[in-house]
Enzyme design. Structure first.
Site, PDB file in Angstrom:
ATOM      1  N   HIS A 203       0.793  -1.232   0.000  1.00 27.36           N
ATOM      2  CA  HIS A 203       0.000   0.000   0.000  1.00 27.36           C
ATOM      3  C   HIS A 203       0.821   1.275   0.000  1.00 27.36           C
ATOM      4  O   HIS A 203       0.260   2.363  -0.149  1.00 27.36           O
ATOM      5  CB  HIS A 203      -0.990   0.031   1.168  1.00 27.36           C
ATOM      6  CG  HIS A 203      -0.342   0.333   2.488  1.00 27.36           C
ATOM      7  ND1 HIS A 203       0.193  -0.631   3.272  1.00 27.36           N
ATOM      8  CD2 HIS A 203      -0.134   1.510   3.139  1.00 27.36           C
ATOM      9  CE1 HIS A 203       0.701  -0.080   4.363  1.00 27.36           C
ATOM     10  NE2 HIS A 203       0.518   1.221   4.316  1.00 27.36           N
TER      11      HIS A 203
HETATM   12  C1  UD1 Z   1      -2.403   5.892   4.872  1.00 25.73           C
HETATM   13  C2  UD1 Z   1      -1.156   6.500   5.510  1.00 25.73           C
HETATM   14  C3  UD1 Z   1      -0.062   5.440   5.624  1.00 25.73           C
HETATM   15  C4  UD1 Z   1      -0.576   4.210   6.353  1.00 25.73           C
HETATM   16  C5  UD1 Z   1      -1.847   3.708   5.685  1.00 25.73           C
HETATM   17  C6  UD1 Z   1      -2.424   2.568   6.483  1.00 25.73           C
HETATM   18  C7  UD1 Z   1      -0.805   8.872   5.010  1.00 25.73           C
HETATM   19  C8  UD1 Z   1      -0.009   9.849   4.232  1.00 25.73           C
HETATM   20  N1  UD1 Z   1      -0.614   7.591   4.705  1.00 25.73           N
HETATM   21  O1  UD1 Z   1      -2.047   5.530   3.545  1.00 25.73           O
HETATM   22  O2  UD1 Z   1       1.014   5.971   6.373  1.00 25.73           O
HETATM   23  O3  UD1 Z   1       0.427   3.217   6.291  1.00 25.73           O
HETATM   24  O4  UD1 Z   1      -2.815   4.762   5.630  1.00 25.73           O
HETATM   25  O5  UD1 Z   1      -3.261   1.758   5.717  1.00 25.73           O
HETATM   26  O6  UD1 Z   1      -1.546   9.256   5.884  1.00 25.73           O
HETATM   27  N2  UD1 Z   1      -9.201   4.524   0.011  1.00 25.73           N
HETATM   28  C9  UD1 Z   1     -10.435   3.929  -0.139  1.00 25.73           C
HETATM   29  N3  UD1 Z   1     -11.149   3.638   0.991  1.00 25.73           N
HETATM   30  C10 UD1 Z   1     -10.686   3.926   2.244  1.00 25.73           C
HETATM   31  C11 UD1 Z   1      -9.445   4.546   2.369  1.00 25.73           C
HETATM   32  C12 UD1 Z   1      -8.715   4.839   1.251  1.00 25.73           C
HETATM   33  O7  UD1 Z   1     -10.882   3.639  -1.247  1.00 25.73           O
HETATM   34  O8  UD1 Z   1     -11.393   3.615   3.228  1.00 25.73           O
HETATM   35  C13 UD1 Z   1      -8.406   4.785  -1.215  1.00 25.73           C
HETATM   36  C14 UD1 Z   1      -8.623   6.155  -1.820  1.00 25.73           C
HETATM   37  O9  UD1 Z   1      -8.589   6.015  -3.211  1.00 25.73           O
HETATM   38  C15 UD1 Z   1      -7.408   6.925  -1.359  1.00 25.73           C
HETATM   39  C16 UD1 Z   1      -6.326   5.842  -1.269  1.00 25.73           C
HETATM   40  O10 UD1 Z   1      -7.022   4.666  -0.873  1.00 25.73           O
HETATM   41  O11 UD1 Z   1      -7.057   7.957  -2.234  1.00 25.73           O
HETATM   42  C17 UD1 Z   1      -5.234   6.169  -0.268  1.00 25.73           C
HETATM   43  O12 UD1 Z   1      -5.792   6.455   1.025  1.00 25.73           O
HETATM   44  P1  UD1 Z   1      -5.028   7.458   2.022  1.00 25.73           P
HETATM   45  O13 UD1 Z   1      -5.699   7.463   3.317  1.00 25.73           O
HETATM   46  O14 UD1 Z   1      -4.805   8.773   1.355  1.00 25.73           O
HETATM   47  O15 UD1 Z   1      -3.591   6.835   2.164  1.00 25.73           O
HETATM   48  P2  UD1 Z   1      -3.172   5.320   2.462  1.00 25.73           P
HETATM   49  O16 UD1 Z   1      -2.449   4.810   1.268  1.00 25.73           O
HETATM   50  O17 UD1 Z   1      -4.323   4.559   2.976  1.00 25.73           O
HETATM   51  N1  UDP Z   2      -4.196  -5.365   8.598  1.00 24.69           N
HETATM   52  C1  UDP Z   2      -5.489  -5.903   8.654  1.00 24.69           C
HETATM   53  N2  UDP Z   2      -6.080  -6.308   7.487  1.00 24.69           N
HETATM   54  C2  UDP Z   2      -5.453  -6.215   6.279  1.00 24.69           C
HETATM   55  C3  UDP Z   2      -4.150  -5.665   6.246  1.00 24.69           C
HETATM   56  C4  UDP Z   2      -3.552  -5.233   7.419  1.00 24.69           C
HETATM   57  O1  UDP Z   2      -6.061  -6.018   9.737  1.00 24.69           O
HETATM   58  O2  UDP Z   2      -6.063  -6.610   5.262  1.00 24.69           O
HETATM   59  C5  UDP Z   2      -3.572  -4.936   9.853  1.00 24.69           C
HETATM   60  C6  UDP Z   2      -2.221  -5.558  10.111  1.00 24.69           C
HETATM   61  O3  UDP Z   2      -2.354  -6.819  10.736  1.00 24.69           O
HETATM   62  C7  UDP Z   2      -1.564  -4.521  11.001  1.00 24.69           C
HETATM   63  C8  UDP Z   2      -2.126  -3.202  10.471  1.00 24.69           C
HETATM   64  O4  UDP Z   2      -3.310  -3.535   9.759  1.00 24.69           O
HETATM   65  O5  UDP Z   2      -1.983  -4.676  12.340  1.00 24.69           O
HETATM   66  C9  UDP Z   2      -1.144  -2.554   9.556  1.00 24.69           C
HETATM   67  O6  UDP Z   2      -1.756  -1.503   8.883  1.00 24.69           O
HETATM   68  P1  UDP Z   2      -1.299  -1.006   7.440  1.00 24.69           P
HETATM   69  O7  UDP Z   2      -0.514  -2.063   6.763  1.00 24.69           O
HETATM   70  O8  UDP Z   2      -2.506  -0.493   6.768  1.00 24.69           O
HETATM   71  O9  UDP Z   2      -0.428   0.277   7.777  1.00 24.69           O
HETATM   72  P2  UDP Z   2       1.079   0.523   8.316  1.00 24.69           P
HETATM   73  O10 UDP Z   2       1.329  -0.357   9.478  1.00 24.69           O
HETATM   74  O11 UDP Z   2       2.008   0.302   7.176  1.00 24.69           O
HETATM   75  O12 UDP Z   2       1.049   1.961   8.671  1.00 24.69           O
END
Ligand code: UD1
Ligand code: UDP
Length: 356
Positions: A203
């Site tokens: 991601h």
């Molecule tokens: C965010 C965090 C990242 C974290 C991750 C956990 C920032 C800059 N990044 O990244 O550090 O590791 O969350 O998962 O804050 N989207 C959906 N549905 C949702 C959420 C997101 O469709 O419920 C899609 C949207 O198209 C959006 C994209 O995912 O533009 C990215 O979501 P965003 O929250 O901006 O960043 P993450 O990649 O999730």
């Molecule tokens: N996780 C989850 N379901 C998924 C993927 C991740 O519950 O499909 C959990 C994972 O076990 C961990 C947390 O989400 O506890 C990690 O979050 P993510 O990878 O979104 O973000 P990061 O840790 O890189 O910020």
């Protein structure tokens, strides 16, 4: 003391759980403010339901935007809540845009900020998370570090006052959840045999927004001919929808599924032969389960997992990924038992905050 925790993204729901529990035990008035950064059921509500996390007092419904607009909307709406609630302390978690917006809104209203998971560094300011961490640490009054490395990072930046090593709140939740895993049912439903599949999560913007890197990772895995379970983050799913010829499409070895709930995710991790990921949380969970991890990044904030031999950094290099996936041995050394604390990080946070 009246406390507001600001959360918004998947890993923050997990991180706030033990903190909310610990405040609840001592009867502190603690509210949750959900920015709405993540909003799909699988990215948000499922964690509140499965982990019995208290309902947020506010959901600010910010949603997905560019970095600047998302952070700006959060800042504006969090400020509004803080003016209404006037908490005596704001707690932020990790390194997302919700973290920085929460810290900034609070500090400008002269409300002290506590940062849980302080001190982590990738030393790459082109990552939005690194910007969020560095700035949040700079304006926080209390800095709760998950590892000694994080403490050392802060020391190097001259931030010592207010910092303490408490351990990792994710480890608290991980330990607590072990009795709740239901391995056989999930594996049966997905038709998986323990230790006969690879688990993949992607991601990070550096991978999901770069089709060359994404293609290289998926092509390497397609060539292994192994079963790959791939719970897809929406960011990555969006990237995949846009392109025709990525190696996992129409490939029966790939089991592409929606993001799964926390307990299902731990079950998939525990039973995987190897885990490939660019997630911070998943790297640590792989280490705690002692499942070999292959990290699809060029650096990690969780350096202890690499030093122990359980985690290997491969970036998005196809040959390197294929070699490490094929390798049958992991050269491991034991790291100190308490690298990530002892499962009572949240209690340490609360003890520090309540004895001031
Ligand atoms: C965010 C965090 C990242 C974290 C991750 C956990 C920032 C800059 N990044 O990244 O550090 O590791 O969350 O998962 O804050 N989207 C959906 N549905 C949702 C959420 C997101 O469709 O419920 C899609 C949207 O198209 C959006 C994209 O995912 O533009 C990215 O979501 P965003 O929250 O901006 O960043 P993450 O990649 O999730
Ligand atoms: N996780 C989850 N379901 C998924 C993927 C991740 O519950 O499909 C959990 C994972 O076990 C961990 C947390 O989400 O506890 C990690 O979050 P993510 O990878 O979104 O973000 P990061 O840790 O890189 O910020």
């Amino acid at each position: 003391m009246e406390v507001a925790s600001i959360v918004g993204a998947r890993p923050q729901f997990i991180k706030v759980k033990p903190v909310a529990n610990a405040f609840n035990k001592i009867g502190t008035n603690h509210i949750l403010v959900h920015t709405g950064q993540h909003y799909d059921y699988e990215m948000s509500k499922t964690f509140f339901d499965q982990l019995s996390i208290p309902e947020p007092a506010y959901n600010l419904g910010v949603g997905s935007h560019t970095q600047g607009k998302q952070t700006a909307l959060m800042l504006q709406r969090i400020e509004h809540v803080l003016l209404e609630q006037r908490p005596t302390l704001v707690i932020v978690y990790g390194d997302t845009n919700s973290t920085l917006a929460g810290a900034l809104a609070a500090v400008k209203l002269h409300i002290p900020v506590a940062h849980v998971e302080a001190g982590l560094r990738s030393h790459r300011l082109d990552m939005p998370e690194e910007v969020n961490r560095v700035l949040t640490d700079r304006i926080s009054k209390f800095l709760f570090c998950p590892t000694e490395t994080a403490m050392e990072n802060l020391r190097r930046e001259g931030i010592e006052e207010g910092s303490s090593m408490v351990g990792d709140v994710m480890y608290d939740v991980f330990l607590e959840s072990q009795g709740l895993l239901n391995g056989s049912r999930l594996l049966f439903e997905l038709n998986l045999i323990p230790k006969e599949y690879l688990l993949l999560t992607i991601h990070r913007a550096e991978n999901s927004d770069d089709l060359n890197r994404l293609e290289s990772i998926l092509a390497a895995l397609a060539e292994t001919k192994q079963k790959v379970v791939f719970p897809m983050h929406p960011r990555t799913q969006n990237a995949l929808i846009k392109t025709e010829n990525l190696a996992c499409k129409d490939n029966e070895n790939f089991l592409c599924i929606k993001p799964v709930g926390y307990l299902d995710m731990l079950t998939l991790e525990k039973n995987a032969q190897k885990i490939l990921t660019d997630s911070g949380g998943v790297q640590k969970e792989a280490y705690w389960f002692r499942v070999p991890c292959i990290t699809l990044r060029d650096e990690t904030e969780w350096v202890e997992t690499v030093e122990s031999g359980w985690n290997t950094l491969v970036g998005a290099n196809k040959e390197r990924i294929a070699t490490v996936v094929a390798s049958s041995s992991v050269s491991t050394s034991e790291v100190a038992q308490d690298t990530y604390g002892d499962g009572s990080a949240a209690e340490r946070v609360i003890n520090t905050l309540t004895t001031l």
